[in-house]
Write a protein that holds these residues in place. Sequence first.
Motif: not given
Length: 434
Positions: A348-353, A358-365, A411-419
């Motif tokens: 579970a910890g590896l999945l969260v990391v 992934g969120i950081l990569f999308i924001g930088i992109s 939309a992807i950022e909002l979905f990832l934040i909720h997830l």
Amino acid sequence: MRLILVATLLCLAFTSCTASISGPFIFWGTSGVTEVQPQALVDSSSVELSLTQLFSEAKAIVVFVRNATSRLEGTKYPLFQNLVKSGPWTYLPQRNLAAEPFGHNANIKVVSLSGLGEEDDDEILRAYKEALVDFGRGEVLGILASREEEAHFLAKRQAVAEGQQEEEEQAKKEKKETEGAEETEENFIYIAEGNKAVLSLNGPLELRLSNETLTLTEHTKQTTFDDQHGKGFGRLSITFMYGGEKCTLRFKFTLIRGSWTLRNVEVEYRDLKSVLVARGDEYTLPNAPLGFSYRCSAENVTFLNPVRNETLQSLLLSDFQVQPWLNGRQKYGEVYDCVGFVSAPILAGLLVVSLLLGILFIGISAMLSMHTPNRFESSRSKQYQSRTHSPAMFVQITYVALKPLALLTLAIELFLIHLLFVLIVLYVYVLWYY
């Protein structure tokens, strides 16, 4: 004269070497041992021929010499018993052989045994395995013999053995008479006398025979631990009562480099005696440093009989905790658990990391996709365009604000934040549950 004297001495030495062993004999290891028969059943010349052929065809011969002529007991030599039963073997009850191996094979090794059961058992297995490594399986002939003695010494020894046998029979009778007075109890905690070792279970042991399964619940209070720390092993002996008959289990622990390991269990039930070997390797067998206990609730430990078609098949050990060499303490030491390194909280910890990355990569992109204006206008042309093309400018600004890529990124950022929130709650729940 000197040459004659030297030749005479050599002949005497050779004769003493070749006549230094006597029966009874046990042959094992090669396919030809089954063709050898006792001397009383066939002609002596045919026996000599078969023995000579057997000695010459083997690539190597290992002769184990005992200091006794008494009968071997399987409980004292469990490793040797399994070694002999794993291949062809034969037994010769006679005192002398029609032909001895000396002079018929160039690779002969003679091993003298001390007479102690445990040491002799280990020595036979070690020396024979070394020969197998050098010459290959099925090519090494093993011979168990006795040291040559005079007839009157042999008669005295047999008389002493008969007296000891009578004493043992008398002791067995007295033991049977006092069996009814032995106290038994039904629990799954087995503590050796003096708090030397302890084994606790959450359920009964299951001993599987070829035709039935014994559920061992009732046991005597006389649980012992044979501490052989200097020899590198110890045995926890537990006696169960099943249907009015005794079933004794002796769990053997080996001690190597400051760590103990549960290797096998000796089972004795009715007239059946066998050694069941724990299934696994050095990483999966129950083991811990000295002074620590071993706990396992996720996996079962199965002890299997290495000899096929035996009545005693297996012993199942599940949800248990064990510690030998407790040394009088009233509780277990620090626990070594059998749970592997990769567990549910770690996954579970590896999945969260990975999601955070992934969120950081999308924001930088998204930040790298932003561009500055590439054309700068003067104030006069800007005023003119603002007067004549203000609706078009408004349309352009509105269009830029409604880019599909920007909306998709949002939309992807909002979905990832909720997830991420859901995964954090799940992670805390898993940590609390385990």
